[in-house]
Design a protein around this motif. Structure first.
Motif, PDB file in Angstrom:
ATOM      1  N   ARG A  93      54.042  39.248  93.465  1.00  0.00           N
ATOM      2  CA  ARG A  93      53.815  38.602  92.144  1.00  0.00           C
ATOM      3  C   ARG A  93      54.243  39.600  91.124  1.00  0.00           C
ATOM      4  N   THR A  94      53.887  40.752  91.315  1.00  0.00           N
ATOM      5  CA  THR A  94      54.294  41.954  90.176  1.00  0.00           C
ATOM      6  C   THR A  94      55.651  42.256  90.137  1.00  0.00           C
ATOM      7  N   ILE A  95      56.575  42.131  91.288  1.00  0.00           N
ATOM      8  CA  ILE A  95      57.797  42.671  91.260  1.00  0.00           C
ATOM      9  C   ILE A  95      58.859  41.622  91.641  1.00  0.00           C
ATOM     10  N   GLY A  96      58.231  40.591  92.226  1.00  0.00           N
ATOM     11  CA  GLY A  96      59.537  39.360  92.532  1.00  0.00           C
ATOM     12  C   GLY A  96      60.471  39.053  91.638  1.00  0.00           C
ATOM     13  N   TRP A  97      59.890  38.977  90.307  1.00  0.00           N
ATOM     14  CA  TRP A  97      61.027  38.431  89.248  1.00  0.00           C
ATOM     15  C   TRP A  97      61.929  39.582  89.068  1.00  0.00           C
ATOM     16  N   TRP A  98      61.491  40.903  89.014  1.00  0.00           N
ATOM     17  CA  TRP A  98      62.065  42.027  88.690  1.00  0.00           C
ATOM     18  C   TRP A  98      63.159  42.031  89.772  1.00  0.00           C
ATOM     19  N   ILE A  99      62.732  42.091  90.987  1.00  0.00           N
ATOM     20  CA  ILE A  99      64.041  42.085  91.773  1.00  0.00           C
ATOM     21  C   ILE A  99      64.976  40.924  91.641  1.00  0.00           C
ATOM     22  N   ALA A 100      64.571  39.625  91.363  1.00  0.00           N
ATOM     23  CA  ALA A 100      65.469  38.610  91.010  1.00  0.00           C
ATOM     24  C   ALA A 100      66.465  39.022  89.936  1.00  0.00           C
ATOM     25  N   LEU A 101      65.868  39.580  88.917  1.00  0.00           N
ATOM     26  CA  LEU A 101      66.568  40.019  87.619  1.00  0.00           C
ATOM     27  C   LEU A 101      67.724  40.996  88.075  1.00  0.00           C
ATOM     28  N   THR A 102      67.424  41.819  88.840  1.00  0.00           N
ATOM     29  CA  THR A 102      68.401  42.924  89.521  1.00  0.00           C
ATOM     30  C   THR A 102      69.580  42.285  90.168  1.00  0.00           C
ATOM     31  N   MET A 103      69.216  41.290  90.948  1.00  0.00           N
ATOM     32  CA  MET A 103      70.355  40.537  91.776  1.00  0.00           C
ATOM     33  C   MET A 103      71.177  39.763  90.680  1.00  0.00           C
ATOM     34  N   VAL A 104      70.751  39.198  89.833  1.00  0.00           N
ATOM     35  CA  VAL A 104      71.476  38.486  88.953  1.00  0.00           C
ATOM     36  C   VAL A 104      72.364  39.471  88.094  1.00  0.00           C
ATOM     37  N   LEU A 105      71.700  40.474  87.571  1.00  0.00           N
ATOM     38  CA  LEU A 105      72.629  41.363  86.650  1.00  0.00           C
ATOM     39  C   LEU A 105      73.567  42.233  87.685  1.00  0.00           C
ATOM     40  N   ASN A 106      73.358  42.351  89.013  1.00  0.00           N
ATOM     41  CA  ASN A 106      74.069  42.921  89.898  1.00  0.00           C
ATOM     42  C   ASN A 106      75.497  41.820  90.061  1.00  0.00           C
ATOM     43  N   GLY A 107      75.161  40.706  90.317  1.00  0.00           N
ATOM     44  CA  GLY A 107      76.368  39.604  90.319  1.00  0.00           C
ATOM     45  C   GLY A 107      77.250  39.596  89.096  1.00  0.00           C
ATOM     46  N   LEU A 108      76.253  39.783  87.911  1.00  0.00           N
ATOM     47  CA  LEU A 108      77.060  39.490  86.612  1.00  0.00           C
ATOM     48  C   LEU A 108      77.857  40.496  86.446  1.00  0.00           C
ATOM     49  N   TRP A 109      77.509  41.670  86.763  1.00  0.00           N
ATOM     50  CA  TRP A 109      78.429  43.012  86.631  1.00  0.00           C
ATOM     51  C   TRP A 109      79.863  42.709  87.128  1.00  0.00           C
ATOM     52  N   LEU A 110      79.984  42.086  88.270  1.00  0.00           N
ATOM     53  CA  LEU A 110      81.178  41.715  89.051  1.00  0.00           C
ATOM     54  C   LEU A 110      82.078  40.807  88.156  1.00  0.00           C
ATOM     55  N   VAL A 111      81.329  39.657  87.549  1.00  0.00           N
ATOM     56  CA  VAL A 111      81.889  38.627  86.929  1.00  0.00           C
ATOM     57  C   VAL A 111      82.600  39.396  85.450  1.00  0.00           C
ATOM     58  N   LEU A 112      81.816  40.322  84.892  1.00  0.00           N
ATOM     59  CA  LEU A 112      82.114  40.851  83.733  1.00  0.00           C
ATOM     60  C   LEU A 112      83.459  41.685  84.102  1.00  0.00           C
ATOM     61  N   ALA A 113      83.517  42.369  85.140  1.00  0.00           N
ATOM     62  CA  ALA A 113      84.609  43.416  85.816  1.00  0.00           C
ATOM     63  C   ALA A 113      85.827  42.273  85.936  1.00  0.00           C
TER      64      ALA A 113
END
Length: 271
Positions: A93-113
């Motif tokens: 409950r404490t960390i799940g959404w944060w890990i989800a955010l890092t996955m979204v940002l991870n994928g987004l970086w490649l799209v930006l590149a």
């Protein structure tokens, strides 16, 4: 079931679905961003500025194989956190959404590149780095002695690898932008500046080891990237003996710091 969270909430299922959705986005974005679904191959993105020879602080290409371990770890986490036994976990409950955010940002970086500018890739990876730092801090703060191996590997371990690698990748991304925009005369100072930056990276690695009570994963990722950075500078272009040697020294310092802190604290779980 976590004793501190004995009652299921509607938001628990929402969180589990949210993490799954983030993982799906990350994979699709990675396929698009790396050119596997058409487009520019990853090593040629931004005119090759992000490749091994794009700057003095870029690791050799084999270093990027760590993404396979990080992605597999994130996918394993996604499956594990979706299990009924994890639904009511206070730690999830404490960390799940944060890990989800890092996955979204991870994928987004490649799209930006793939589709935008080198400056926007730097902005994207800095945001990812900040999110990972917060996520890792939460992981360290919520770790309990009774947590099992899955917690250690899939939360602490995967988040630590992700953070360690992105720390160095942020440096490489910033250096790539500087290489593309700075006057050519600045190349004369590249070795000195590069060594100074690596010293800062080493200090960050030591600080991570101390703050995380000896978590090994960030140090492993940093040392991996630094070792391949040394290979790139000692055997490839642009060549720099000073930066190559400094990268090796910093890699050793980061690993030793993590090991010393880890084994100097009896009873701290390895991750």
């Amino acid at each position: 079931m976590d004793a501190a969270a004995a009652t299921a909430r509607p938001s628990d299922i929402t969180r589990q679905i949210g993490v799954i959705s983030a993982a799906v986005f990350m994979i699709i974005a990675a396929l698009v961003g790396t050119g596997l679904l058409g487009g520019t191959p990853v090593q040629d993105l931004q005119g090759g500025a992000l490749d091994a020879d794009g700057s003095y602080l870029a690791p050799a290409r084999p270093a990027f194989q760590i993404w396979s371990a990080i992605y597999l770890g994130l996918l394993a986490y996604t499956v594990w956190q979706a299990m009924p036994g994890q639904r009511e976990s206070a730690r999830q409950r404490t960390i799940g959404w944060w890990i989800a955010l890092t996955m979204v940002l991870n994928g987004l970086w490649l799209v930006l590149a793939q589709f935008t500018t080198l400056l926007l890739t730097l902005v994207g990876i800095v945001v990812l780095l900040v999110a990972l730092a917060v996520t890792f801090r939460i992981a360290v703060r919520t770790r309990q002695g009774g947590d099992g191996l899955a917690d250690a590997l899939l939360i602490d371990g995967v988040t630590g690898l992700h953070l360690g690698w992105v720390t160095l990748a942020t440096v490489a991304n910033a250096t790539a932008l500087l290489t593309q925009t700075a006057p050519g005369a600045w190349a004369d100072a590249a070795t000195g500046v590069g060594i100074a930056v690596l010293v800062v990276v080493g200090l960050i690695g030591v600080a991570l080891a101390v703050a995380s009570r000896g978590r090994i994963a960030p140090a492993l990722a940093l040392a991996w990237g630094l070792s391949w950075l040394a290979v790139a500078r000692l055997t490839g272009e642009p060549e720099s003996f000073g930066i190559g040697v400094a990268a090796i020294v910093v890699a050793v310092v980061v690993l030793v710091a993590a090991v010393v802190v880890r084994f100097g604290r009896a009873g701290v779980p390895a991750a």
